[in-house]
Design a protein around this motif. Structure first.
Motif, short mmCIF file in Angstrom:
data_model
loop_
_atom_site.label_atom_id
_atom_site.label_comp_id
_atom_site.label_asym_id
_atom_site.label_seq_id
_atom_site.Cartn_x
_atom_site.Cartn_y
_atom_site.Cartn_z
N ASN A 54 -51.77 -5.12 87.68
CA ASN A 54 -50.84 -5.75 86.75
C ASN A 54 -49.46 -5.75 87.39
O ASN A 54 -48.99 -4.72 87.85
N ASP A 55 -48.80 -6.92 87.39
CA ASP A 55 -47.48 -6.99 87.99
C ASP A 55 -46.40 -6.89 86.92
O ASP A 55 -46.68 -6.67 85.74
N ASP A 56 -45.15 -7.05 87.33
CA ASP A 56 -44.02 -6.90 86.41
C ASP A 56 -43.95 -8.00 85.36
O ASP A 56 -43.34 -7.82 84.31
N ASN A 57 -44.55 -9.15 85.62
CA ASN A 57 -44.52 -10.28 84.68
C ASN A 57 -45.68 -10.26 83.71
O ASN A 57 -45.99 -11.27 83.10
N ASN A 58 -46.37 -9.14 83.57
CA ASN A 58 -47.52 -8.98 82.68
C ASN A 58 -48.66 -9.93 83.04
O ASN A 58 -49.37 -10.40 82.16
N GLU A 59 -48.83 -10.24 84.30
CA GLU A 59 -49.96 -11.04 84.74
C GLU A 59 -50.97 -10.11 85.40
O GLU A 59 -50.61 -9.20 86.13
N SER A 60 -52.22 -10.35 85.14
CA SER A 60 -53.29 -9.53 85.69
C SER A 60 -53.89 -10.22 86.91
O SER A 60 -54.33 -11.36 86.83
N TYR A 61 -53.88 -9.52 88.02
CA TYR A 61 -54.52 -10.00 89.22
C TYR A 61 -55.75 -9.13 89.45
O TYR A 61 -55.72 -7.93 89.22
N VAL A 62 -56.83 -9.76 89.88
CA VAL A 62 -58.05 -9.03 90.15
C VAL A 62 -58.44 -9.21 91.61
O VAL A 62 -58.18 -10.25 92.21
N VAL A 63 -59.02 -8.18 92.17
CA VAL A 63 -59.58 -8.25 93.51
C VAL A 63 -61.07 -8.47 93.34
O VAL A 63 -61.75 -7.69 92.67
N LEU A 64 -61.57 -9.56 93.90
CA LEU A 64 -62.96 -9.96 93.72
C LEU A 64 -63.77 -9.70 94.98
O LEU A 64 -63.30 -9.98 96.08
N LYS A 65 -64.97 -9.19 94.80
CA LYS A 65 -65.92 -9.02 95.90
C LYS A 65 -67.23 -9.67 95.49
O LYS A 65 -67.57 -9.71 94.30
N LYS A 66 -67.96 -10.18 96.46
CA LYS A 66 -69.24 -10.81 96.14
C LYS A 66 -70.23 -9.76 95.66
O LYS A 66 -70.24 -8.63 96.13
N GLU A 67 -71.05 -10.15 94.72
CA GLU A 67 -71.99 -9.22 94.12
C GLU A 67 -73.06 -8.76 95.12
O GLU A 67 -73.48 -7.61 95.11
#
Length: 117
Positions: A74-87
């Motif tokens: 979560n950054d300062d602008n209340n946006e959620s970033y996710v790190v994605l990996k292949k299943e």
């Protein structure tokens, strides 16, 4: 009295809907086709970079892949970033083990969809 009950009910519904939209580590998502020529909210490399590295010049290898949320930032602008990996554990385009995506914007744009367990 009615106003207070309605207000409390509204707050409960709002909190429940907010909590359902938050990603958790281990959530399964599916990569869909980009709405434009490129992915705007998933940090896949541009097509010219893939060509320079000797890979295919399209996003077809990643469309329809199921990915797992490995980390939530979560950054300062209340946006959620996710790190994605292949299943399945393989790399994206044979180059990257993980990519970063803006969770809310990617869902709204249709680049990602939530897979039910």
């Amino acid at each position: 009295m009615k106003k207070i009950v309605v207000m409390v009910l509204f707050l409960c519904v709002s909190l429940l809907s907010y909590g359902q939209n938050q990603p958790k580590v281990g959530d399964k998502l599916m990569v869909k086709a980009p709405s434009a020529q490129f992915y705007n909210h998933i940090a896949f490399p541009q097509l010219n970079i893939l060509v320079k590295r000797g890979k295919t010049s399209s996003y077809k290898p990643v469309i329809g892949n199921q990915v797992v949320v490995a980390d939530v930032v979560n950054d300062d602008n209340n946006e959620s970033y996710v790190v994605l990996k292949k299943e399945d554990g393989t790399k994206f385009f044979g180059l990257y083990t993980s990519v970063k995506a803006n969770y809310e914007k990617a869902l709204q744009a249709g680049e990602l969809t939530v897979v039910s367990n």
